[in-house]
Design a protein around this motif. Structure first.
Motif, short mmCIF file in Angstrom:
data_model
loop_
_atom_site.label_atom_id
_atom_site.label_comp_id
_atom_site.label_asym_id
_atom_site.label_seq_id
_atom_site.Cartn_x
_atom_site.Cartn_y
_atom_site.Cartn_z
N ILE A 94 8.49 6.89 4.61
CA ILE A 94 7.54 5.84 4.97
C ILE A 94 8.18 4.46 4.86
N GLY A 95 8.85 4.21 3.75
CA GLY A 95 9.44 2.89 3.53
C GLY A 95 10.52 2.55 4.53
N TYR A 131 10.49 -0.38 11.69
CA TYR A 131 9.52 -0.94 12.64
C TYR A 131 9.38 -2.44 12.47
N ILE A 132 9.53 -2.93 11.25
CA ILE A 132 9.56 -4.38 11.04
C ILE A 132 10.69 -4.99 11.87
N PRO A 161 7.68 -11.14 10.68
CA PRO A 161 7.43 -9.70 10.55
C PRO A 161 7.84 -9.15 9.18
N THR A 162 8.91 -9.69 8.61
CA THR A 162 9.33 -9.25 7.28
C THR A 162 8.34 -9.69 6.22
N VAL A 163 7.87 -10.94 6.33
CA VAL A 163 6.92 -11.47 5.35
C VAL A 163 5.60 -10.71 5.39
N LEU A 174 2.80 -4.64 3.51
CA LEU A 174 2.03 -3.54 4.09
C LEU A 174 2.71 -2.20 3.86
N VAL A 175 4.03 -2.18 3.95
CA VAL A 175 4.77 -0.95 3.69
C VAL A 175 4.60 -0.53 2.24
N PHE A 176 4.71 -1.48 1.32
CA PHE A 176 4.54 -1.16 -0.10
C PHE A 176 3.12 -0.65 -0.38
N LEU A 177 2.13 -1.25 0.28
CA LEU A 177 0.75 -0.80 0.09
C LEU A 177 0.56 0.63 0.60
#
Length: 224
Positions: free
Chosen positions: A165-166, A172-173, A196-198, A203-206
């Protein structure tokens, strides 16, 4: 540009759009389902073509701008490549293969290269140095992290799932970043490269935390 460069750039753009839409499809569909796997395969293929054509364009005309883009291509593609490769190492005892070591070595090299370019541009007073330094630090940092991780066994049986996932999220970022940097000319250049990184990183961590809080069976059932 020459005819070869024009053709390569055209393929690069088409592959980028395919990856952009396929990546969104993989995110939006049920994890482990047929549509998710199909979209994921298209996404990986699209990003592979994007990375290869970036390197071809650099080889055809190794300008400073294309050097930066080639390093970013290596940095970006590593997340997609490693996110796909982790699916072949689901058991805690599965070990990285030679191709994994080579890939992480290229990532670390690209990170150092971006840091060097960023430092030079910073000394020259170029605000775009911020982008180079951020990407360079991320590349070098993940390179060191993965080199250390390759030397130990995974303690968590589902770690491959969270890594998938990460890393795909990070890939995708990078895909969105490429689209934004070219098309979002209403934003300041640095913002177009970094938003996109910010936005995407939290969102990835969530998403990872969401699956970690679920039951092991539920997480495994949604995995590829």
């Amino acid at each position: 540009m020459t005819l070869v460069e024009d053709a390569t750039l055209g393929v690069h753009i088409l592959a980028g759009f395919a990856a952009l839409f396929a990546g969104f499809g993989a995110i939006a569909t049920k994890k482990g389902g047929r549509r998710h796997r199909r979209a994921g395969r298209v996404y990986v293929a699209g990003m592979t073509v994007v990375a290869v054509t970036s390197l071809v364009l650099f080889a055809l005309a190794p300008t400073r701008g294309r050097t930066f883009l080639a390093l970013v291509a290596v940095f970006s593609y590593y997340f997609v490549f490693s996110g796909d490769r982790v699916l072949s190492r689901k058991r805690p005892t599965d070990r990285p293969e030679l191709v994994d070591w080579v890939a992480v070595g290229l990532l670390a090299t690209a990170g150092v290269g971006l840091l060097a370019m960023g430092a030079l541009r910073f000394l020259a007073g170029d605000s775009f140095a911020t982008v180079m330094l951020v990407f360079g630090a991320a590349g070098a940092g993940f390179g060191v992290r993965d080199l250390a991780a390759f030397r130990r066994e995974r303690a968590e049986s589902r770690e491959w799932f969270f890594e998938h996932i990460g890393r795909m999220g990070g890939g995708y970022i990078a895909t969105v970043t490429a689209f934004s940097s070219v098309n979002f000319d209403f934003l300041p250049t640095v913002a177009a490269w970094l938003w996109p990184t910010v936005v995407g990183t939290p969102l990835v961590f969530l998403a990872i935390r969401k699956y970690k809080r679920g039951s092991p069976g539920a997480a495994a059932s949604t995995a590829d």
